[in-house]
Design an enzyme around this catalytic site. Structure first.
Site, PDB file in Angstrom:
ATOM      1  N   TYR A  53      74.578  41.140  62.040  1.00 43.59           N
ATOM      2  CA  TYR A  53      73.323  40.882  62.755  1.00 43.59           C
ATOM      3  C   TYR A  53      72.780  42.177  63.338  1.00 43.59           C
ATOM      4  O   TYR A  53      73.527  42.958  63.927  1.00 43.59           O
ATOM      5  CB  TYR A  53      73.539  39.878  63.901  1.00 43.59           C
ATOM      6  CG  TYR A  53      73.072  38.500  63.528  1.00 43.59           C
ATOM      7  CD1 TYR A  53      71.724  38.269  63.246  1.00 43.59           C
ATOM      8  CD2 TYR A  53      73.954  37.436  63.425  1.00 43.59           C
ATOM      9  CE1 TYR A  53      71.280  37.011  62.878  1.00 43.59           C
ATOM     10  CE2 TYR A  53      73.518  36.180  63.061  1.00 43.59           C
ATOM     11  CZ  TYR A  53      72.164  35.966  62.786  1.00 43.59           C
ATOM     12  OH  TYR A  53      71.729  34.731  62.421  1.00 43.59           O
ATOM     13  N   GLU A  55      69.344  42.210  64.995  1.00 39.38           N
ATOM     14  CA  GLU A  55      68.021  41.918  65.567  1.00 39.38           C
ATOM     15  C   GLU A  55      67.523  43.101  66.388  1.00 39.38           C
ATOM     16  O   GLU A  55      68.269  43.699  67.161  1.00 39.38           O
ATOM     17  CB  GLU A  55      68.100  40.665  66.444  1.00 39.38           C
ATOM     18  CG  GLU A  55      68.157  39.403  65.605  1.00 39.38           C
ATOM     19  CD  GLU A  55      68.387  38.152  66.413  1.00 39.38           C
ATOM     20  OE1 GLU A  55      68.389  38.197  67.648  1.00 39.38           O
ATOM     21  OE2 GLU A  55      68.575  37.093  65.774  1.00 39.38           O
ATOM     22  N   ASP A 202      46.896  43.176  50.520  1.00 37.57           N
ATOM     23  CA  ASP A 202      48.161  42.605  50.038  1.00 37.57           C
ATOM     24  C   ASP A 202      48.337  43.080  48.595  1.00 37.57           C
ATOM     25  O   ASP A 202      47.710  42.551  47.668  1.00 37.57           O
ATOM     26  CB  ASP A 202      48.082  41.077  50.120  1.00 37.57           C
ATOM     27  CG  ASP A 202      49.326  40.392  49.557  1.00 37.57           C
ATOM     28  OD1 ASP A 202      50.120  41.056  48.866  1.00 37.57           O
ATOM     29  OD2 ASP A 202      49.485  39.175  49.800  1.00 37.57           O
ATOM     30  N   THR A 228      55.226  42.838  48.638  1.00 42.60           N
ATOM     31  CA  THR A 228      56.584  42.399  48.352  1.00 42.60           C
ATOM     32  C   THR A 228      57.256  43.527  47.581  1.00 42.60           C
ATOM     33  O   THR A 228      56.590  44.433  47.074  1.00 42.60           O
ATOM     34  CB  THR A 228      56.606  41.092  47.534  1.00 42.60           C
ATOM     35  OG1 THR A 228      55.769  41.249  46.391  1.00 42.60           O
ATOM     36  CG2 THR A 228      56.130  39.919  48.359  1.00 42.60           C
ATOM     37  N   LYS A 231      58.207  42.731  42.668  1.00 45.49           N
ATOM     38  CA  LYS A 231      57.352  42.466  41.490  1.00 45.49           C
ATOM     39  C   LYS A 231      57.275  43.748  40.657  1.00 45.49           C
ATOM     40  O   LYS A 231      58.298  44.178  40.127  1.00 45.49           O
ATOM     41  CB  LYS A 231      55.992  41.943  41.951  1.00 45.49           C
ATOM     42  CG  LYS A 231      56.123  40.605  42.709  1.00 45.49           C
ATOM     43  CD  LYS A 231      54.790  39.994  43.059  1.00 45.49           C
ATOM     44  CE  LYS A 231      54.936  38.628  43.676  1.00 45.49           C
ATOM     45  NZ  LYS A 231      55.104  38.625  45.134  1.00 45.49           N
ATOM     46  N   ARG A 237      64.254  41.028  46.402  1.00 43.26           N
ATOM     47  CA  ARG A 237      63.245  40.142  46.987  1.00 43.26           C
ATOM     48  C   ARG A 237      63.071  40.507  48.451  1.00 43.26           C
ATOM     49  O   ARG A 237      64.050  40.610  49.195  1.00 43.26           O
ATOM     50  CB  ARG A 237      63.700  38.690  46.907  1.00 43.26           C
ATOM     51  CG  ARG A 237      63.848  38.178  45.526  1.00 43.26           C
ATOM     52  CD  ARG A 237      64.014  36.686  45.528  1.00 43.26           C
ATOM     53  NE  ARG A 237      62.721  36.060  45.554  1.00 43.26           N
ATOM     54  CZ  ARG A 237      62.020  35.795  44.449  1.00 43.26           C
ATOM     55  NH1 ARG A 237      62.496  36.104  43.268  1.00 43.26           N
ATOM     56  NH2 ARG A 237      60.847  35.228  44.523  1.00 43.26           N
TER      57      ARG A 237
HETATM   58  N1  DSN Z   1      54.765  33.449  43.837  1.00 39.13           N
HETATM   59  C1  DSN Z   1      54.246  34.791  43.718  1.00 39.13           C
HETATM   60  C2  DSN Z   1      53.529  34.984  42.448  1.00 39.13           C
HETATM   61  O1  DSN Z   1      53.977  34.406  41.479  1.00 39.13           O
HETATM   62  O2  DSN Z   1      52.551  35.699  42.380  1.00 39.13           O
HETATM   63  C3  DSN Z   1      53.426  35.166  44.869  1.00 39.13           C
HETATM   64  O3  DSN Z   1      54.026  34.692  46.023  1.00 39.13           O
END
Ligand code: DSN
Length: 429
Positions: A53, A55, A202, A228, A231, A237
């Site tokens: 942990y 925090e 974003d 994120t 991707k 993730r």
């Molecule tokens: N679920 C993601 C996507 O497929 O673009 C975005 O959160």
């Protein structure tokens, strides 16, 4: 991969894990938001760093025993800033985000009050649920104005500006989850300034392209940039939030920060922890740091270039075979195929493709009203490009898709072709 302990401890889950790895190996993955992490990233994710942990933030934790985690988190921050060529004087970065949805929620909670207005792209225009859709916390806690695309499928910036000036949102969100064209962050940044709104970019889908200089950067025109990490960025993730240190907007005016006053970045940190999240997932933070190092290498730029080349070839080949694409093509890593052009809907096409070993998810196209039964399928090339596939393979994949969805060839034969391609470009797990 070997799972010495898992197999002894829990055969049921052990078998499912093995089956899932086989599925990944034997599937052509065209889901635009998925990718394959490196073996080094997997090692860090599965390490004892998951046990702790922490925090709080480096130097100010609520638990003892965090000196090493402080170092790890600082390295992740430094690498994230370096990757996007940001000065630590102007920008701060929070690397604790569990994923994109809580990260976006943290941004809203940091900067505006419940019931105030956010403005994002509508889901059926390519926007994300967390950009104000009514079923998401973003649409439940805040008032929402949404912008869309014109008849040609491109963002209608004039309409966006009109809506922004009419609705006076506190935050304007640029970025999308199913938009195949370059986003003009500069234009949206100017509109946000004019409307007295924060500009949140974003870039979850296109972060890798931005790092490689293949999509214009939002940073000069945004107050906050969220992405994120799993991707096109090809990390674990999770999410990171970049925020300016010196600017804050109150009563629709940008104000200079006086000493000891809160910056946007301060507020973001407080909103992530303790606002929305608890302890950071330290194994993921370390894996993010590693992924940022990987993304800083010259080979990462070559990879991103190939993603775009592959997407363009796949798009052109599908068009030649009679598939209609929203906006008529792609500038980035994905395309949105309107399956009505071949007499199908998104759900039908998704199922037929899955049967032969190709995954691509159904997705709304502009004008669609039912998100569960939309007309389109989104296809992206980050994952197949990680496997090493190039233009030639994109042509083969287009042929297989055509055989499956239009010529209605035997699924058994097509599945064999999919497997052949997968074996030729194996996953190293
Ligand atoms: N679920 C993601 C996507 O497929 O673009 C975005 O959160």
């Amino acid at each position: 991969m070997k799972f010495r302990y898992l197999e002894k401890e829990d055969k049921k889950i052990g078998d499912l894990v093995k089956r899932e790895i086989e599925r990944q190996k034997e599937t052509i993955n065209l889901i635009a938001s998925e990718n394959y992490v490196s073996s080094a990233v997997l090692e860090v994710l599965g390490s004892p760093l998951t046990n702790k942990y922490s925090e709080g933030y480096p130097g100010a934790r609520y638990y003892p025993g965090n000196k090493i985690y402080d170092e790890i988190e600082k390295i992740a921050q430094e690498r994230a800033l370096k990757l996007f060529k940001l000065s630590a004087e102007e920008w701060g970065v929070n690397v604790q985000g569990y994923s994109g949805s809580p990260a976006n929620l943290a941004v809203y909670l940091a900067l505006i009050n419940l019931g105030e207005i956010i403005m994002g792209m509508a889901l059926n225009a390519g926007g994300h649920l967390t950009h104000g859709h009514k079923v998401s916390a973003s649409g439940k806690f805040f008032k929402v104005a949404q912008y869309g695309v014109g008849e040609d499928g491109f963002i209608d910036y004039k309409e966006l500006e009109k809506k922004a000036l009419e609705n006076k949102p506190k935050i304007i969100i640029s970025g999308a989850t199913a938009y195949a064209r370059e986003i003009d962050f500069e234009k949206i940044g100017k509109i946000a300034k004019k409307a007295g709104a924060y500009h949140l970019a974003d870039i979850s889908h296109i972060a890798g392209l931005v790092v490689a200089g293949l999509h214009k950067s939002p940073f000069p025109y945004a107050d906050i940039v969220m992405t994120t990490t799993h991707k096109t960025l090809r990390g674990p993730r999770g999410a990171v939030i970049f925020a300016r240190r010196k600017k804050i907007i109150e009563n629709n005016e940008i104000q200079k920060i006086k000493k000891k006053e809160e910056t946007i970045f301060d507020r973001i940190n407080k909103a992530v922890f303790p606002g929305v999240q608890g302890g950071p997932h330290n194994n993921v933070t370390a894996a993010k740091a590693l992924a940022f190092l990987e993304a800083g290498k010259p080979s990462f730029r070559v990879y991103q270039k190939q993603i775009i080349k592959n997407a363009k070839v796949l798009a052109e080949e599908l068009k030649k075979k009679g598939f209609s694409l929203v906006t008529g093509g792609t500038d980035n890593h994905l395309m949105l195929v309107d399956m009505r052009s071949v007499g199908l809907d998104g759900m039908g096409a998704e199922r037929m493709l899955e049967e032969i070993g190709i995954t691509a998810n159904r997705n709304a196209v502009p004008g669609d009203e039912k998100p569960f039964r939309p007309s389109g399928v989104r296809m992206g090339t980050p994952a197949v490009t990680t496997r090493g596939m190039k233009e030639k393979e994109m042509k083969e994949i287009a042929e297989i898709i055509y055989g499956c969805l239009v010529k209605k060839e035997s699924a058994v034969g097509l599945k064999k072709e999919v497997l052949k391609l997968c074996k030729k470009f194996p996953l190293m797990y």
